[in-house]
Write an enzyme that holds these catalytic residues in place. Structure first.
Site, PDB file in Angstrom:
ATOM      1  N   GLU A   1     -30.688   6.773 -15.614  1.00 50.82           N
ATOM      2  CA  GLU A   1     -31.819   7.371 -16.309  1.00 50.82           C
ATOM      3  C   GLU A   1     -31.674   8.886 -16.444  1.00 50.82           C
ATOM      4  O   GLU A   1     -32.112   9.471 -17.444  1.00 50.82           O
ATOM      5  CB  GLU A   1     -33.145   7.011 -15.629  1.00 50.82           C
ATOM      6  CG  GLU A   1     -33.211   7.260 -14.147  1.00 50.82           C
ATOM      7  CD  GLU A   1     -32.804   6.068 -13.307  1.00 50.82           C
ATOM      8  OE1 GLU A   1     -33.623   5.590 -12.505  1.00 50.82           O
ATOM      9  OE2 GLU A   1     -31.645   5.625 -13.452  1.00 50.82           O
TER      10      GLU A   1
ATOM     11  N   CYS B   1     -35.442   9.791  -9.112  1.00 47.45           N
ATOM     12  CA  CYS B   1     -35.424   9.699 -10.576  1.00 47.45           C
ATOM     13  C   CYS B   1     -36.826   9.679 -11.160  1.00 47.45           C
ATOM     14  O   CYS B   1     -37.037  10.077 -12.304  1.00 47.45           O
ATOM     15  CB  CYS B   1     -34.658   8.453 -11.006  1.00 47.45           C
ATOM     16  SG  CYS B   1     -32.874   8.555 -10.677  1.00 47.45           S
TER      17      CYS B   1
ATOM     18  N   ALA C   1      -5.537 -28.415  -6.274  1.00 47.45           N
ATOM     19  CA  ALA C   1      -4.087 -28.547  -6.165  1.00 47.45           C
ATOM     20  C   ALA C   1      -3.573 -28.093  -4.813  1.00 47.45           C
ATOM     21  O   ALA C   1      -2.614 -28.650  -4.303  1.00 47.45           O
ATOM     22  CB  ALA C   1      -3.409 -27.753  -7.278  1.00 47.45           C
TER      23      ALA C   1
ATOM     24  N   SER D   1       4.202 -32.616  -2.964  1.00 49.17           N
ATOM     25  CA  SER D   1       5.161 -31.711  -3.597  1.00 49.17           C
ATOM     26  C   SER D   1       5.185 -31.835  -5.107  1.00 49.17           C
ATOM     27  O   SER D   1       5.617 -30.913  -5.792  1.00 49.17           O
ATOM     28  CB  SER D   1       6.566 -31.979  -3.034  1.00 49.17           C
ATOM     29  OG  SER D   1       6.943 -33.331  -3.286  1.00 49.17           O
TER      30      SER D   1
ATOM     31  N   TRP E   1      -0.329 -25.338 -11.379  1.00 49.65           N
ATOM     32  CA  TRP E   1      -1.631 -24.957 -11.918  1.00 49.65           C
ATOM     33  C   TRP E   1      -2.300 -26.216 -12.453  1.00 49.65           C
ATOM     34  O   TRP E   1      -1.656 -27.024 -13.125  1.00 49.65           O
ATOM     35  CB  TRP E   1      -1.488 -23.965 -13.072  1.00 49.65           C
ATOM     36  CG  TRP E   1      -0.831 -22.669 -12.711  1.00 49.65           C
ATOM     37  CD1 TRP E   1       0.438 -22.273 -13.024  1.00 49.65           C
ATOM     38  CD2 TRP E   1      -1.406 -21.587 -11.977  1.00 49.65           C
ATOM     39  NE1 TRP E   1       0.689 -21.018 -12.529  1.00 49.65           N
ATOM     40  CE2 TRP E   1      -0.433 -20.575 -11.878  1.00 49.65           C
ATOM     41  CE3 TRP E   1      -2.655 -21.372 -11.386  1.00 49.65           C
ATOM     42  CZ2 TRP E   1      -0.661 -19.361 -11.233  1.00 49.65           C
ATOM     43  CZ3 TRP E   1      -2.877 -20.175 -10.734  1.00 49.65           C
ATOM     44  CH2 TRP E   1      -1.895 -19.183 -10.665  1.00 49.65           C
TER      45      TRP E   1
ATOM     46  N   LEU F   1      -3.256 -12.441  -5.568  1.00 48.93           N
ATOM     47  CA  LEU F   1      -4.707 -12.238  -5.484  1.00 48.93           C
ATOM     48  C   LEU F   1      -5.124 -10.841  -5.938  1.00 48.93           C
ATOM     49  O   LEU F   1      -6.096 -10.277  -5.417  1.00 48.93           O
ATOM     50  CB  LEU F   1      -5.215 -12.506  -4.057  1.00 48.93           C
ATOM     51  CG  LEU F   1      -5.025 -13.923  -3.527  1.00 48.93           C
ATOM     52  CD1 LEU F   1      -5.583 -14.032  -2.117  1.00 48.93           C
ATOM     53  CD2 LEU F   1      -5.681 -14.959  -4.437  1.00 48.93           C
TER      54      LEU F   1
ATOM     55  N   ARG G   1      -5.795  -8.316 -12.181  1.00 49.80           N
ATOM     56  CA  ARG G   1      -4.856  -8.019 -13.255  1.00 49.80           C
ATOM     57  C   ARG G   1      -5.567  -7.936 -14.612  1.00 49.80           C
ATOM     58  O   ARG G   1      -4.962  -8.160 -15.657  1.00 49.80           O
ATOM     59  CB  ARG G   1      -3.739  -9.070 -13.278  1.00 49.80           C
ATOM     60  CG  ARG G   1      -2.920  -9.066 -11.988  1.00 49.80           C
ATOM     61  CD  ARG G   1      -1.696  -9.945 -12.054  1.00 49.80           C
ATOM     62  NE  ARG G   1      -1.978 -11.362 -12.016  1.00 49.80           N
ATOM     63  CZ  ARG G   1      -2.230 -12.065 -10.906  1.00 49.80           C
ATOM     64  NH1 ARG G   1      -2.267 -11.451  -9.729  1.00 49.80           N
ATOM     65  NH2 ARG G   1      -2.443 -13.367 -10.963  1.00 49.80           N
TER      66      ARG G   1
ATOM     67  N   GLY H   1      -8.675 -22.828   0.292  1.00 51.31           N
ATOM     68  CA  GLY H   1      -8.418 -24.255   0.348  1.00 51.31           C
ATOM     69  C   GLY H   1      -9.599 -25.027   0.901  1.00 51.31           C
ATOM     70  O   GLY H   1     -10.667 -24.469   1.182  1.00 51.31           O
TER      71      GLY H   1
ATOM     72  N   LEU I   1     -11.389 -23.812   4.504  1.00 49.07           N
ATOM     73  CA  LEU I   1     -12.212 -22.601   4.474  1.00 49.07           C
ATOM     74  C   LEU I   1     -13.412 -22.794   3.554  1.00 49.07           C
ATOM     75  O   LEU I   1     -14.521 -22.342   3.863  1.00 49.07           O
ATOM     76  CB  LEU I   1     -11.377 -21.394   4.040  1.00 49.07           C
ATOM     77  CG  LEU I   1     -12.107 -20.042   4.013  1.00 49.07           C
ATOM     78  CD1 LEU I   1     -12.807 -19.768   5.335  1.00 49.07           C
ATOM     79  CD2 LEU I   1     -11.131 -18.920   3.681  1.00 49.07           C
TER      80      LEU I   1
END
Length: 368
Positions: free
Chosen positions: A55, A87, A165, A170, A175, A209, A212, A303, A306
């Site tokens: 403001e 303010c 996933a 294996s 993805w 992690l 980007r 995963g 957690l």
């Protein structure tokens, strides 16, 4: 009484507030618009480093044209001395005749005080304009200022049969979500102060992690790994990309001093927190630690175990799932494991869904 153009100007204030994403934290995201004679004469949004609140910036741009005008702001103006002056005093001094606000200050100690101070000075105050949108804009700040804990969003890519996933066999796909979904995850990381994962995910996926998104941020995204016995390899992508103890924090409860020293020499910040009764780290202690470091928002990318621990402790505020059009069966693990017996995780409010490439992004809030 709101008019249609009030909603348009408040949407502009919210758009400006969003400019503060990753730049305002640990302060809230705030945008302000000054309008006089149906013309925008001032705009502003807050960045932590520039100190001035939205403001104040908008009023400075408006100058003398603020007198008799309307100020639209998504968060109640402050009425107390902080890094800057109140303010409310600047608003009164500028001669603003009307203030349209989106939400009250979430701090219980001052909530409503700014609006009351303006009303007492003769300013016409109207509140809760696009209130739901305003609350979503600063849901992380509201959680943190009230509880000292960050707002936690559990993000996961899941199959049609609810499998993830990570931890599969294996031949499980690297993805399961599409490139558009993974691009959206970068946006979610940019909107977060920290990303949280466990040692299992760190070992299996060897992720970076990082944020980007290529968008500016005031503080680097803090990458947090829960690693009870400090087993994170120094050759992992997480450690190799650590930026001088600024963006990688490993929390443990039973690591050796020698192992801690190895990680610290590699640029990792290593700290101990309390262990949970059944093993692993205490999720509440982890969040308290992050809250003390002014981390307002955490993106949980982890995963099954957690995820289950955080859900069982009632510490997940929102879930964002990217559901891909495939079945994993036994090749993937469930979204959350080891949930407390009888625990039912129920959405709060409606499910929101949108198509992201071939995937379906599902968003819902949890808790009371």
């Amino acid at each position: 009484m709101y008019r249609l153009h009030d909603l348009d100007y408040m949407r502009e204030a919210l758009r400006l507030a969003a400019e503060g994403t990753a730049l305002a934290s640990p302060n809230p995201r705030v945008g302000a618009v000054v309008v006089n004679h149906d013309r925008v004469v001032g705009r502003g949004w807050h960045q932590y480093e520039r100190q001035d609140h939205a403001e104040i910036i908008a009023l400075a741009e408006a100058g003398g044209e603020a007198a008799g005008g309307t100020l639209y702001i998504n968060l109640e103006p402050c009425c107390h001395q902080g890094r800057t002056g109140p303010c409310t005093e600047a608003i009164k001094a500028a001669g603003i005749a009307r203030v349209v606000g989106g939400m009250s200050d979430p701090n219980p100690a001052v909530s409503g005080g700014g609006y009351a101070a303006l009303a007492a000075a003769g300013v016409n105050v109207e509140t809760d304009c696009l209130g739901r949108e305003a609350q979503r804009m600063n849901e992380d700040f509201a959680k943190w200022i009230r509880s000292g804990l960050p707002f936690v969003t559990l993000k996961a890519a899941i199959s049609l049969d609810g499998r993830i996933a990570a931890g599969g066999s294996s031949d499980a796909p690297r993805w399961i979500s599409s490139m558009p979904s993974r691009d959206r995850v970068q946006t979610l990381r940019h909107q977060s102060d920290a990303v949280l994962t466990g040692i299992g995910t760190a070992l299996i996926d060897n992720p970076l992690l990082t944020d980007r998104s290529k968008r500016p941020r005031r503080r680097p995204l803090l990458r947090v790994v829960l690693d009870s016995h400090l087993g994170l390899p120094t050759a992992s992508q997480l450690v190799k990309s650590a930026r001088r103890k600024h963006d990688l924090l490993v929390l443990h409860s039973g690591g050796t001093p020698e192992r801690a020293t190895q990680l610290q020499k590699a640029g990792v910040r290593v700290e101990a927190v309390s262990a949970a009764t059944g093993g692993g780290l205490d999720p509440l202690a982890v969040l308290r630690k992050l809250g003390e470091e002014q981390i307002l928002s955490v993106l949980l990318e982890a995963g099954s175990r957690l995820n289950g621990a955080m859900l069982s402790a009632g510490l997940v505020d929102k879930m964002i799932l990217f559901q891909a059009p495939l079945l994993l069966g036994d090749r993937g693990w469930p979204l959350a494991s080891e949930l407390h017996d009888g625990l039912a995780v129920r959405p709060r409010g409606p499910l929101l869904a949108e198509s992201v490439g071939p995937d379906l992004m599902i968003e819902t809030y949890l808790g009371e």
